[in-house]
Design a protein around this motif. Structure first.
Motif, PDB file in Angstrom:
ATOM      1  N   LEU A  27       0.873  -0.904  -0.031  1.00 19.02           N
ATOM      2  CA  LEU A  27      -0.040   0.091   0.040  1.00 19.02           C
ATOM      3  C   LEU A  27       0.850   1.251  -0.086  1.00 19.02           C
ATOM      4  O   LEU A  27       1.636   1.569   1.022  1.00 19.02           O
ATOM      5  N   ASN A  28       0.878   1.884  -1.208  1.00 16.72           N
ATOM      6  CA  ASN A  28       1.812   3.379  -1.064  1.00 16.72           C
ATOM      7  C   ASN A  28       3.278   2.998  -1.102  1.00 16.72           C
ATOM      8  O   ASN A  28       3.829   3.613  -0.433  1.00 16.72           O
ATOM      9  N   GLY A  29       3.351   1.878  -1.529  1.00 15.22           N
ATOM     10  CA  GLY A  29       4.912   1.322  -1.692  1.00 15.22           C
ATOM     11  C   GLY A  29       5.439   0.677  -0.374  1.00 15.22           C
ATOM     12  O   GLY A  29       6.553   0.142  -0.299  1.00 15.22           O
ATOM     13  N   THR A  30       4.614   0.245   0.576  1.00 13.66           N
ATOM     14  CA  THR A  30       4.986  -0.321   1.807  1.00 13.66           C
ATOM     15  C   THR A  30       4.212  -1.585   2.128  1.00 13.66           C
ATOM     16  O   THR A  30       2.821  -1.509   1.777  1.00 13.66           O
ATOM     17  N   SER A  31       4.883  -2.741   2.456  1.00 18.83           N
ATOM     18  CA  SER A  31       4.144  -3.908   2.556  1.00 18.83           C
ATOM     19  C   SER A  31       3.383  -3.799   3.819  1.00 18.83           C
ATOM     20  O   SER A  31       3.670  -2.978   4.802  1.00 18.83           O
ATOM     21  N   ILE A  32       2.267  -4.527   3.752  1.00 16.70           N
ATOM     22  CA  ILE A  32       1.058  -4.689   4.847  1.00 16.70           C
ATOM     23  C   ILE A  32       1.025  -6.078   5.027  1.00 16.70           C
ATOM     24  O   ILE A  32       1.244  -6.871   4.548  1.00 16.70           O
ATOM     25  N   ALA A  33       1.035  -6.333   6.609  1.00 16.27           N
ATOM     26  CA  ALA A  33       1.093  -7.602   7.084  1.00 16.27           C
ATOM     27  C   ALA A  33      -0.361  -8.355   6.556  1.00 16.27           C
ATOM     28  O   ALA A  33      -0.168  -9.346   6.284  1.00 16.27           O
ATOM     29  N   ARG A  34      -1.337  -7.620   6.956  1.00 15.85           N
ATOM     30  CA  ARG A  34      -2.399  -8.408   6.770  1.00 15.85           C
ATOM     31  C   ARG A  34      -3.665  -7.663   6.022  1.00 15.85           C
ATOM     32  O   ARG A  34      -4.504  -7.758   5.341  1.00 15.85           O
ATOM     33  N   SER A  35      -4.021  -6.497   6.967  1.00 16.51           N
ATOM     34  CA  SER A  35      -5.020  -5.736   6.526  1.00 16.51           C
ATOM     35  C   SER A  35      -4.542  -4.101   6.876  1.00 16.51           C
ATOM     36  O   SER A  35      -3.855  -3.797   7.503  1.00 16.51           O
ATOM     37  N   SER A  36      -5.291  -2.988   6.132  1.00 14.31           N
ATOM     38  CA  SER A  36      -5.153  -1.574   6.406  1.00 14.31           C
ATOM     39  C   SER A  36      -6.245  -0.987   6.025  1.00 14.31           C
ATOM     40  O   SER A  36      -7.072  -1.441   5.034  1.00 14.31           O
ATOM     41  N   ALA A  37      -6.479   0.439   6.624  1.00 12.65           N
ATOM     42  CA  ALA A  37      -7.478   1.034   6.089  1.00 12.65           C
ATOM     43  C   ALA A  37      -6.946   1.828   4.684  1.00 12.65           C
ATOM     44  O   ALA A  37      -5.866   1.996   4.615  1.00 12.65           O
ATOM     45  N   ILE A  38      -7.938   2.136   3.519  1.00 13.40           N
ATOM     46  CA  ILE A  38      -7.411   2.665   2.428  1.00 13.40           C
ATOM     47  C   ILE A  38      -8.319   3.819   2.091  1.00 13.40           C
ATOM     48  O   ILE A  38      -9.539   3.979   2.419  1.00 13.40           O
ATOM     49  N   PHE A  39      -7.701   4.924   1.641  1.00 12.09           N
ATOM     50  CA  PHE A  39      -8.357   6.230   1.229  1.00 12.09           C
ATOM     51  C   PHE A  39      -8.226   6.289  -0.068  1.00 12.09           C
ATOM     52  O   PHE A  39      -7.346   5.849  -0.781  1.00 12.09           O
ATOM     53  N   SER A  40      -8.935   7.352  -0.474  1.00  8.76           N
ATOM     54  CA  SER A  40      -9.014   7.574  -1.862  1.00  8.76           C
ATOM     55  C   SER A  40      -7.623   8.274  -2.340  1.00  8.76           C
ATOM     56  O   SER A  40      -7.085   9.182  -1.646  1.00  8.76           O
TER      57      SER A  40
END
Length: 210
Positions: A27-40
């Motif tokens: 997400l935006n170039g950074t790995s996410i472990a499992r889940s994350s909020a995402i914005f427009s």
């Protein structure tokens, strides 16, 4: 003022959707472990061994392997790769100058792939409206079609891919939408390629004395 503004600021910080990673998605170039909020405006990127789900109210977007997608709230922008969209909120997908959206405000399922400037579209459930620089047309449920991106969009994407860093996802392999490997399981996306290089050696030109 103290009562009104904190509430407005809190509402502004609410996520537009949730992102769920299956494998090493970013997400935006950074790995996410499992889940994350995402914005427009956020960018979701998958590798050949990962996929990701964007879950919003009334819509779900499966980001296929080797894909780069920008979430824009009312639509997703496909930079390259593919997405599978299920929506009751008329969530659209844009690939280059091609925009794909449900023809009616009912539950609709469709897939879009962007492979080397060719946009492949499949209407799984419900009809689709397709708009590009040539006009607007309708794709009936169960049908597939292919559109060409404009030359300017191809150039932009070519430059963007050419300048990508080592951590960037590779462009998706060519193939029909129905052949998407991730649709039947993570890890099925394997890109096969081969390259041949020839080195031509020329003789030095003869000297004037010879």
């Amino acid at each position: 003022m103290l009562v009104i503004f904190p509430g407005a600021l809190s509402a502004a910080d609410q996520p537009s959707a949730m992102l769920y990673s299956h494998g090493n998605a970013m997400l935006n170039g950074t790995s996410i472990a499992r889940s994350s909020a995402i914005f427009s405006g956020d960018l979701v990127q998958t590798t050949k061994d990962s996929v990701a789900n964007i879950n919003a109210t009334g819509s779900t977007v499966l980001v296929l392997n080797d894909s780069l997608v920008q979430y824009e709230g009312s639509k997703v922008k496909l930079e390259h790769g593919g997405v599978s969209v299920s929506t009751s909120k008329s969530l659209a997908t844009r690939a280059g100058d091609v925009t794909v959206s449900p023809a009616a405000g009912v539950w609709t399922e469709f897939e879009v792939r962007d492979v080397d400037g060719r946009v492949q579209i499949a209407a799984r459930k419900g009809d689709l409206t397709i708009s590009d620089d040539t006009g607007t047309s309708t794709l009936a449920q169960g049908q597939e079609t292919t559109r060409e991106e404009s030359g300017s969009e191809k150039d932009k994407k070519g430059k963007k891919r050419g300048g990508a860093g080592p951590g960037s996802a590779a462009p998706a392999a060519a193939g029909g939408v129905l052949d998407s490997p991730v649709a039947i399981g993570i890890g099925g996306g394997i890109i096969l390629g081969a390259a041949a290089f020839a080195v031509i050696h020329g003789d030095d030109p003869a000297s004037p004395s010879k």
